[in-house]
Enzyme design. Structure first.
Site, PDB file in Angstrom:
ATOM      1  N   THR A  21      -7.217   5.528   4.432  1.00  0.00           N
ATOM      2  CA  THR A  21      -7.117   4.080   4.660  1.00  0.00           C
ATOM      3  C   THR A  21      -8.456   3.521   5.029  1.00  0.00           C
ATOM      4  O   THR A  21      -9.174   4.099   5.821  1.00  0.00           O
ATOM      5  CB  THR A  21      -6.135   3.733   5.803  1.00  0.00           C
TER       6      THR A  21
ATOM      7  N   THR B  97      -1.284  -2.997  10.368  1.00  0.00           N
ATOM      8  CA  THR B  97      -1.531  -3.161   8.936  1.00  0.00           C
ATOM      9  C   THR B  97      -0.342  -3.785   8.309  1.00  0.00           C
ATOM     10  O   THR B  97       0.509  -3.139   7.733  1.00  0.00           O
ATOM     11  CB  THR B  97      -1.771  -1.881   8.162  1.00  0.00           C
TER      12      THR B  97
ATOM     13  N   THR C  29       0.869  -1.189   0.000  1.00  0.00           N
ATOM     14  CA  THR C  29       0.000   0.000   0.000  1.00  0.00           C
ATOM     15  C   THR C  29       0.906   1.240   0.000  1.00  0.00           C
ATOM     16  O   THR C  29       1.348   1.663  -1.058  1.00  0.00           O
ATOM     17  CB  THR C  29      -0.989   0.004   1.192  1.00  0.00           C
TER      18      THR C  29
END
Lengths: 411, 411
Positions: B411, B197, B160
């Protein structure tokens, strides 16, 4: 600690301060501990004042905290409180403790009161010895006055990276007599629950015993000073001290007094107002964030969830970026360690509902961005819908300036 | 889970990856879930592989985690693992769960394996439905290969805000046969202990039962992935999955196997290396911070203290500012909630001793600043001197770029 009757009216006093309650004077002067700004201050009460205090929960506690605890423990009374900024007298070992005792005894002599009527505290850089050659002659020059200017000078003398002064005063009536609660605070970085780099001093002319005052202060601290967070760090030096002169001359306050709630509210509003000012003045902050949680299994858990949200760097960054990022909010709810139902959570950012029963609802991103950009105080409301617990917490956004300030300043 | 003998030699394999262990292929492709970069990937094993996984501790767990848990629980075997980035399929309710099941069944059909041999996961934005019109045809195009390029494409497809690919491979010998452990990871923001994450996928050709593999993975995760923190946030989607093809064909591994430690070390080094890469690639980070704590009452408390230090925004800012600010380090020790003696703490920053028995020692600020400026990895060593517990934690500095990235990225 609920009282037995409804609260009398409590009003904020314009230009009120720690010298508004009867019997109190204050002062702040420059001694050279800091480069430029005022760095030594005192609050003086003309009579021994019933006193109570709460201290940092950090296991490493600065020397002056030990000395102040000793003072208050002896009789529950204080008459003088002396504070320096620019140097925290923390992690300074035996020598630091001796310096704190000397700071106390020099103050006691100067104000002509017993040692144990004096509280001392310090805030600033950790790990350097107090420059006693500046502190001692400084103390000997302190001439407190009952003026707003003197109160402001005291406030200035306790600041470190603060950008604004933090002062407030509330009044109410007890037994037909006006009583005041005035407060002052410092603190902008290293702020977290349980007393972070923050100092707060509250004065009142209410008549109250030290033990009753202590219980009220401990309760109120949990809902106010311990419900703010700037960066999750808890400092070594923080304390809140309340001094009650008793000069309002009403019947002694206990929770059984019919107007107890008026006093309790005045004290709570004072602490809440100062706590919010500290959060708003968080290092580099541009906005105050207020998180309200309801529907938790109890108040304690609601407060915990609220603090997790307001303490999330991701939530704080999103507020700075005016991004209605409810994903980060629900994420913080999830890792709060509190009881939740993953499928019943509602989240609103200001007036904008973003999540109902843990599922996104369509909302206007434009409206949300406008709210986040325009408002000074960003309100986040979370309903867990599994109980009746409610709680609030306050914090601030995370900005470039937080990094700039803390990459440079040696605390 | 110590074995019965000394560890055989474990070496890092240059250009090793998740396809180095026998039986594994991988791929990453572009489907349009993300704007530009690869966004869908798969790992495929030519035989059903013994599998184990650990998941986020966040109470809010994304839909694919539920589906993957269900798969692994059934038989402890996986043959295909399919991941998309750009969309986390979290907070998406019933529809999200249906989508995750569909992602699994389409993959099972495509790879011609039973549903419960398929793991699925997603990472990216929370609260939006998966674009199944891109995911489904994407899955049908997946053609895994056993090349380093294909492994790298897989790595790219799971990123990401990561800035670097994270891949590693270790080898050792068991019963005279070479075995490999390869791993890949993503994760840069929202990283905190207990699976933030981050996703990590580890492959090996070792012969091992799922339950033994699970126990080893759980232990190792605590000392590696759960010992890193970027910003204290724990995400809704994180997991670590290990797949063991068994194609190395040695005797089945248990802690009683004489060469168990070799396998354990290879798995641990793989996870530690990936964890450190994640910490180093923390959003906006310029440096890796490694905190080693010794002298705690036990290993658990040592790890907790290490994580508090490495998680302190003030410590992180100080490292970014090349400021040898041990005051913030001892402050974090103090609020860690762990047992300490406030008077026995030693702190070193790299080779520079700054505190002995909780009191500052004279050191060259110049030398300290040079160390903090020049080194890529900043080591902080804390000795509590009250016991024999040791622990490590990794993190990164807090920079302007962290704020920039998170003020903007949804996010």
């Amino acid at each position: 600690m609920k009282g037995t009757a409804n609260a009398p009216e409590v009003i904020e006093v314009e230009n009120g301060s720690i010298v508004t309650p009867k019997g109190f004077k204050a002062i702040g002067i420059y001694t050279g501990v800091k480069r430029k700004r005022l760095d030594l201050g005192a609050i003086f009460c003309e009579v021994p004042a019933s006193s109570a205090a709460v201290y940092t929960t950090n296991r490493i506690q600065a020397a002056p905290l030990k000395v102040t605890k000793e003072s208050i423990m002896k009789e529950g009374k204080l008459q003088a409180l002396v504070v320096n900024s620019g140097n925290a007298n923390a992690c300074t070992g035996e020598k630091g403790l001796e310096d704190a005792y000397e700071m106390r005894s020099v103050s006691a002599e100067h104000f002509n009161v017993p040692n144990h009527y004096v509280a001392v505290t310090s805030t600033g850089v950790i790990g350097q010895y107090l420059p006693m050659d500046k502190i001692v002659p400084g103390i000997q020059q302190l001439q407190p006055e009952a003026t707003i200017e003197a109160a402001e000078a005291f406030n200035e003398a306790i600041l470190t990276t603060d950008t604004i002064k933090k002062m407030v005063c509330y009044q109410t009536t007890i037994d037909g007599k006006a009583i005041s609660v005035g407060g002052v605070a410092k603190g902008s970085g290293m702020i977290n629950p349980n007393m972070a780099t923050m100092l707060s001093f509250v004065t009142t002319d209410a008549v109250i015993e030290p033990s009753v005052l202590q219980q009220a202060l401990s309760e109120i601290t949990n809902q106010t000073f311990n419900s703010i967070t700037v960066d999750g760090d808890t400092s070594t030096n923080d304390m809140v001290v309340v001094m009650a002169s008793g000069l309002a001359e009403h019947e002694t306050l206990t929770p059984a007094h019919p107007e107890w709630n008026g006093f309790y509210q005045a004290l709570k509003l004072t602490c809440e107002s100062l706590a919010k000012k500290i959060a708003r003045d968080g290092e580099g902050a541009t906005k105050l964030i207020e998180v309200q949680v309801q529907g938790a299994v109890n108040d304690e858990e609601a407060g915990k969830v609220a603090k997790k949200i307001v303490g999330s760097d991701l939530v704080k960054s999103a507020v700075y970026g005016a991004d209605a990022n409810w994903g980060r909010i629900i994420c913080a709810v999830g890792y709060s360690g509190c009881e939740i139902d993953p499928d019943t959570i509602d989240i609103a950012i200001g007036p904008i509902q973003t999540l109902v029963n843990s599922q996104p609802v369509v909302f206007s991103e434009e409206e949300a961005t406008a709210y986040l950009k325009d408002e000074e105080t960003i309100k986040i409301n979370v309903d867990l819908k599994i109980g009746n617990g409610t709680g609030k917490a306050w914090g601030c956004d995370l900005t470039y300036d937080y990094v700039r300030i803390n990459a440079g300043y040696r605390t």
